[in-house]
Structure formats: structure tokens, C-alpha cells
Design an enzyme around this catalytic site. Structure first.
Site, short mmCIF file in Angstrom:
data_model
loop_
_atom_site.label_atom_id
_atom_site.label_comp_id
_atom_site.label_asym_id
_atom_site.label_seq_id
_atom_site.Cartn_x
_atom_site.Cartn_y
_atom_site.Cartn_z
N TYR A 157 0.85 -1.19 0.00
CA TYR A 157 0.00 0.00 0.00
C TYR A 157 0.88 1.23 0.00
O TYR A 157 2.01 1.23 0.48
CB TYR A 157 -0.96 0.00 1.20
CG TYR A 157 -0.47 0.80 2.39
CD1 TYR A 157 -0.72 2.16 2.49
CD2 TYR A 157 0.27 0.19 3.41
CE1 TYR A 157 -0.26 2.89 3.58
CE2 TYR A 157 0.73 0.91 4.49
CZ TYR A 157 0.46 2.27 4.56
OH TYR A 157 0.92 2.99 5.62
N TRP A 196 -2.31 1.78 12.67
CA TRP A 196 -2.41 0.39 12.24
C TRP A 196 -1.09 -0.14 11.68
O TRP A 196 -0.61 -1.20 12.09
CB TRP A 196 -3.51 0.25 11.19
CG TRP A 196 -3.74 -1.16 10.74
CD1 TRP A 196 -4.57 -2.08 11.31
CD2 TRP A 196 -3.16 -1.81 9.60
NE1 TRP A 196 -4.53 -3.26 10.61
CE2 TRP A 196 -3.67 -3.12 9.56
CE3 TRP A 196 -2.26 -1.41 8.61
CZ2 TRP A 196 -3.30 -4.03 8.56
CZ3 TRP A 196 -1.89 -2.32 7.64
CH2 TRP A 196 -2.41 -3.63 7.61
N ASP A 197 -0.48 0.60 10.74
CA ASP A 197 0.74 0.08 10.11
C ASP A 197 1.93 0.15 11.06
O ASP A 197 2.83 -0.69 11.00
CB ASP A 197 1.04 0.81 8.80
CG ASP A 197 0.96 2.31 8.93
OD1 ASP A 197 0.39 2.80 9.91
OD2 ASP A 197 1.46 3.02 8.02
N THR A 198 1.93 1.14 11.98
CA THR A 198 2.99 1.18 12.99
C THR A 198 2.93 -0.07 13.86
O THR A 198 3.95 -0.70 14.15
CB THR A 198 2.86 2.43 13.86
OG1 THR A 198 3.03 3.59 13.05
CG2 THR A 198 3.90 2.43 14.97
#
Length: 610
Positions: A102, A194-196
Site C-alpha cells: 500500500y 495500524w501500520d505502525t
């Protein structure tokens, strides 16, 4: 929730573009993504998914049109906002590729890096790859209002969560399917964090995570609210730190040791201000008749607890005798005095399942509802009394006694009014939600803020409301359980009043009543965190501090009353608990051992009781 249009065969690489109101750029972004992927990947080996997240502009129509005209494009639509993390997770779950990529739709990261990103994971060299704007020699030129918070955030993630990465927020990442499927259930945030969290958990799980420098150019205004969302992400750092670094180490033995140390430390500190010899003298001088009456009054609260628990289970469809349930409550509360972390609650669930066949989920639901009623009742009582104290100016006196600072009184009045009214309002909203089909409390929290921290709070509130609705969805059920809860705490307060009166503190009746209502309510709120078995030390500390501040009586008398009050209640609990254990043939240690699987998230059948 959402829908995916246009069926696709299994592909190798899936690129997800999280989109919220991107009508001005989405077509150009999809076109550039397709051209770049085609330059280094075989035809038909990739797909581009527009994860459109509850947009209210033309983005859905444009994404639908692109999906209809190009088989390589898919459209994920959601009628409601999922948050960036929620949109990514749902789109990744529906994607066909083994490499999940993404990046932000504004194309702030130079697309020349896309092949570098994809091939790091596609080749099998790494399990996760992420671009970085903060690596030496390739530091992005960011405005201070965005660069400073970003550096601070990344520093906190490295410091608290043990990450080795420099940039966790860069919207340019790739994951293997294995990593995503393994970690998705562990990641709780559904927005900017979220991605962290994925990166942190991937490193802790031993996956190969690679960070490489990228050329990044800021474009337009960020959608991150630098106050609301940064605060929300800060709370998520704390939450993740607790889950990955603290909670795994908090074993039963550690919890017991920590509780003992905290209690000992409190006692050591008290010796600097209070003569324990004088405390013992005060306790010896207490009127034994009033203390005995106090014990009898507290005994009366236990059948009421059994009746309340009977009514709660009845709302869940289980008909049991109040006498048996009173014994079960006695046993569980005794377990909470012996074991830390409220293990007595598991003991009660074990008893009602082993003796009456009530399933563990129903047993825990009934316990959760009971806790909610207790918290609502004591919070409401504390709030009402606090308003009264604020009106009469005694809150200011309390603050000056405790803090001892000039101007503390005025600040205390303002804070007390706000806290008390907020507590009363929160109780009213939660109770109102329990009587409705919807969940007003959760909606109000989300209306106040849409960040991840607000969502976290909203979910907690909704669990409270769900528990209330499960056992008190009818007016009659709510009234019956609410009245018994009020009765239980009235008797608890009456016990404290009689114990304090036994010390002859020289208080007027109305002052004795009000101070005990407040001290008992706050003292029990202090026990919410299970730092010591039965809240020993926590209750006494809160009770003593408030009684001193509100009445001006000596610290030795206040502490003596607090210790004796808690001791009377605990002695009654232990005697009733062990009598109930004999009557029901229950062993605390056996019950704790039998519920070990349940505490660890696995269902288990308890052994039959003889």
C-alpha cells in the site's frame, strides 16, 4: 460492511490504495500505479484495489468506473468509515496477492521506489519492507508542524516499543501474505497507528523487516489532526507497550509481589506522618458494641448480593436459588482477597458451571454485568456527594489539606464540579443506552472525536452497555438489579459509618453520613485496579486521606477507622467464604487451577464436585 466488484484470478502482487474523498487525484493515481507496476511485473500478475473508505464525494463512482473498464482494478467499497487501518485490513484480506502493498494516494513517495519496495518482499529476502523519510542521507524536507511531531512519534515508538526503525508512518509499505495473516488479529488499531503496530509486532515476532530510504515530497495538507490524532496515536503507543512489554510479564507471582511491595511502600511512607502506636491505641479504644453492630450490618448485605446475582442470571435465562448464589458470591470474593487480579471472578464462574451447569460465557457475562452495576452505583454516589461538598466549599478545604498549596481550593472546586457532573452524566447516558435499542453512549463518544483513542474508549463504553443490556434490557430487570445494587452499597456505607462512630470522632450525624458515603465510594473506586489482593492498602489509603481532608480529625483516628472498617468487611467475607466452601465442597486452589485454560483463552470443562 463492504463489497468487492470484478472477480479476479489469483495474482502475485496486490496494491491497495486507501482512499477517502480523493476525487481530484484517484484516477491519476490508479493510472500511474498501473503504469509503474507494468514496467517491472509480468502482465496479469498484479492488481490494484481502491479501498474507498466511506467517501461522500465522487470517489466511489470513479473507482467503480475504473474497475469496470480495467480487469486489473478492483474496488472495495464501505458505506461507513472504517479508518485507514480498517480499510487496509479489509482490502488486504480480500486481495489475491501473496505480496500486499500500500502507499498513499497523493503519491508523495516517488514511484521510482515501487519496484524496490515490491521486490524486497516478492524475492523472499524480507517479510516486510517500508520506505523511510528519516534515514541518514535521505531526510525529507518537511514543514516543522509536520516534521517535529513525526520525529517525536517515531522516537516514542523506538523508546517504548523497542522498534529499530526510524520511520513508522511513511505511507509506503509491503507485507508478505504470511505476515499479514499471522498478525492481523493482534493489531487492534484501525486508523493511523495500524501500520505502525504491524511493524512493531512483525519485529517482535521475528520476521525480517527492512527499511530503506525513499524520495518523499509533501503534497497538500495532511489528513492527520495534529492534536486529536497525535494524542490518539500516543495512547496507542501506551496500549501496545502494555500488551507487548508489560502484560506478558505480569504473572500471578509478579502481581502478588508487586501488590505486596506497593502495600509495604505505602506503610513505610505512612510511618513518616502517622504514629502506628497511636493508631493501635485508637483501635483498642473503639466501641466494641458498635463494631459488632457494623459487622452484623455488613452480614446483611450478603443475602442482597445473592438476590442480585440471582436476578442477573434470571435475565440470562438461568433460574437458581439465592442461597446457593450467595455462597458462590462469598467464595469468589474470598478468592479475590487471597489471589491478585480478581481471580475470584473465575472461581465463581467455575462454581456455577460445575454445580449448576451454567456455561462459562454466561457466567462471565453475569460477572461483568455485576461489576458494571457496582461501578455505576459507586460512581453515581461519589459524584452526588462530591457536588454537595463542592457547593458547601469543603472540596476546597480537602484540596488545601492534601496539596497544601495556595490557590488549590479554587482549582479544586472547578475540577470537582467538572468531574462530578461528568460522572453523573456518564452514568445517566450509560443507563439510558441500556434502556434503548441502540448504544447512545458509544455514539456520543464517537461524535466527540473520531480518532483511535476515542474509538478505544467507545468500545469500552459499549461493552459496559452491552453487559447492562444483556441482563437489564427490561425496565423491570434494570430497576430490580439497580435497587439491589444501591442497597448493597448503602449497607457497605452504613458499616463504615458505624465503625467510624465507634471511634467517637465528634462529627455531626449529617457530616458522618456524607463523609462515609464519599470515602467508601472513592475507596472502592481505588480498588478497581487489582494491584493488591482485595485492594488492601488502596482502600485504606483513599479512605484515610478523604476522611482527614473532609473532617480534620487526626490521621491516627482516620487510619484506624479505615483499617478496622476494611478488616470487619474482610473478616465477614472470609468467614462466609470458607463456610460456603465447606457447604459446597469447593477448593480455591482447585478452582483456580481448573480455570487456568479459561484464563488463557481456552475453554475447559471443570471437574465434577463430589
Amino acid at each position: 460492511m463492504g463489497r468487492l466488484t470484478t472477480e479476479q484470478s489469483v495474482t502475485e502482487v496486490s496494491v491497495v490504495l486507501p482512499a477517502y474523498n480523493e476525487e481530484d487525484t484517484i484516477e491519476e493515481t490508479v493510472g500511474e500505479t498501473l503504469r509503474t507496476l507494468s514496467s517491472f511485473l509480468p502482465a496479469d500478475s498484479f492488481e490494484v484495489i481502491v479501498a474507498e473508505d466511506g467517501c461522500d464525494d465522487r470517489t466511489p463512482k470513479l473507482a467503480e468506473r475504473m474497475a469496470a473498464s480495467d480487469d486489473r482494478v478492483r474496488h472495495f467499497h464501505s458505506d461507513e468509515r472504517l479508518g485507514r487501518g480498517g480499510a487496509l485490513e479489509h482490502a488486504f484480506a480480500a486481495a489475491n496477492g501473496e505480496v500486499l502493498v500500500y502507499f498513499d494516494t497523493d503519491l508523495a513517495t516517488d514511484m521510482d521506489h515501487l519496484e524496490e519496495l515490491v521486490e524486497r518482499v516478492r524475492s523472499g529476502r524480507y517479510d516486510v519492507a517500508t520506505g523511510s523519510r528519516w534515514m541518514p542521507g535521505r531526510v525529507a524536507d518537511r514543514p516543522a508542524k509536520r516534521g517535529v511531531p513525526s520525529r517525536a512519534f517515531n522516537l516514542l515508538v523506538r523508546l517504548f516499543l523497542g522498534s529499530s526503525l526510524r520511520d513508522h508512518q511513511c505511507g509506503f509499505k509491503a507485507f508478505s501474505r504470511e505476515v499479514f495473516e499471522d498478525l492481523r488479529s493482534q493489531v487492534e488499531d484501525n486508523h493511523w497507528f495500524w501500520d505502525t503496530e504491524m511493524l512493531v509486532r512483525a519485529q517482535r515476532a521475528g520476521y525480517r523487516v527492512d527499511e530503506f530510504p525513499v524520495q518523499w515530497t509533501p503534497k497538500g495538507d495532511t489528513k492527520v489532526d495534529l492534536v486529536r490524532d497525535v494524542f490518539g496515536m500516543g495512547s496507542q503507543i501506551v496500549r501496545t507497550w502494555w500488551q507487548v512489554a508489560v502484560k506478558p510479564r505480569v504473572t500471578q507471582r509478579v502481581a502478588m509481589a508487586a501488590g505486596a511491595i506497593l502495600t509495604l511502600l505505602a506503610l513505610v511512607l505512612m510511618t513518616q506522618y502517622i504514629s502506628f502506636g497511636a493508631v493501635l491505641d485508637q483501635m483498642q479504644a473503639a466501641d466494641p458494641v458498635l463494631v459488632a453492630v457494623a459487622a452484623l450490618v455488613y452480614v446483611l448485605s450478603w443475602p442482597v448480593r445473592g438476590v442480585r446475582y440471582r436476578d442477573i442470571l434470571a435475565e440470562l435465562g438461568f433460574r437458581e436459588k439465592a442461597s446457593f448464589l450467595t455462597g458462590a458470591v462469598f467464595i469468589s470474593q474470598t478468592g479475590n482477597l487471597v489471589f491478585p487480579a480478581r481471580l475470584g471472578d473465575f472461581i465463581r464462574a467455575y462454581v456455577v458451571k460445575a454445580r449448576r451447569g451454567i456455561p462459562y460465557p454466561s457466567g462471565f457475562a453475569s460477572l461483568a454485568a455485576e461489576r458494571v452495576f457496582d461501578l455505576l452505583t459507586i460512581t453515581m454516589l461519589a459524584g452526588i456527594v462530591l457536588v454537595g461538598y463542592t457547593v458547601t466549599g469543603q472540596t476546597a478545604e480537602l484540596a488545601q489539606t492534601v496539596v497544601g498549596a495556595e490557590g488549590a481550593g479554587q482549582v479544586a472546586v472547578l475540577v470537582a464540579v467538572g468531574v462530578a457532573l461528568a460522572a453523573i452524566l456518564a452514568v445517566a447516558v450509560i443507563v439510558g443506552s441500556a434502556q434503548s435499542d441502540g448504544n447512545l453512549a458509544g455514539r456520543l463518544v464517537r461524535r466527540a472525536s473520531s480518532d483511535s483513542y476515542a474509538e478505544f474508549v467507545a468500545q469500552i463504553v459499549e461493552r459496559f452497555v452491552d453487559d447492562l443490556q444483556a441482563v437489564a434490557g427490561t425496565r423491570r430487570g434494570f430497576a430490580r438489579i439497580g435497587i439491589s445494587s444501591l442497597g448493597i452499597w448503602m449497607l457497605d456505607v452504613a458499616t463504615a459509618m458505624l465503625v467510624l462512630a465507634a471511634f467517637d470522632p465528634g462529627l455531626a450525624p449529617i457530616e458522618l453520613v456524607s463523609v462515609c458515603f464519599f470515602a467508601v465510594s472513592v475507596g472502592n473506586l481505588a480498588k478497581v485496579l487489582p494491584l493488591s489482593p482485595g485492594g488492601v492498602g488502596l482502600y485504606e489509603g483513599a479512605f484515610t486521606l478523604l476522611v482527614i481532608g473532609l473532617t480534620g480529625i487526626s490521621p491516627e483516628l482516620a487510619l484506624g477507622a479505615a483499617v478496622l472498617d476494611h478488616a470487619v468487611k474482610n473478616v465477614v467475607t472470609v468467614i462466609g467464604g470458607y463456610a460456603s466452601m465447606l457447604g459446597l465442597n469447593v477448593s480455591l486452589t482447585t478452582a483456580v487451577e481448573e480455570t487456568k485454560d479459561v484464563r488463557e483463552g481456552r475453554e475447559a470443562e471443570p471437574a465434577e464436585l463430589d
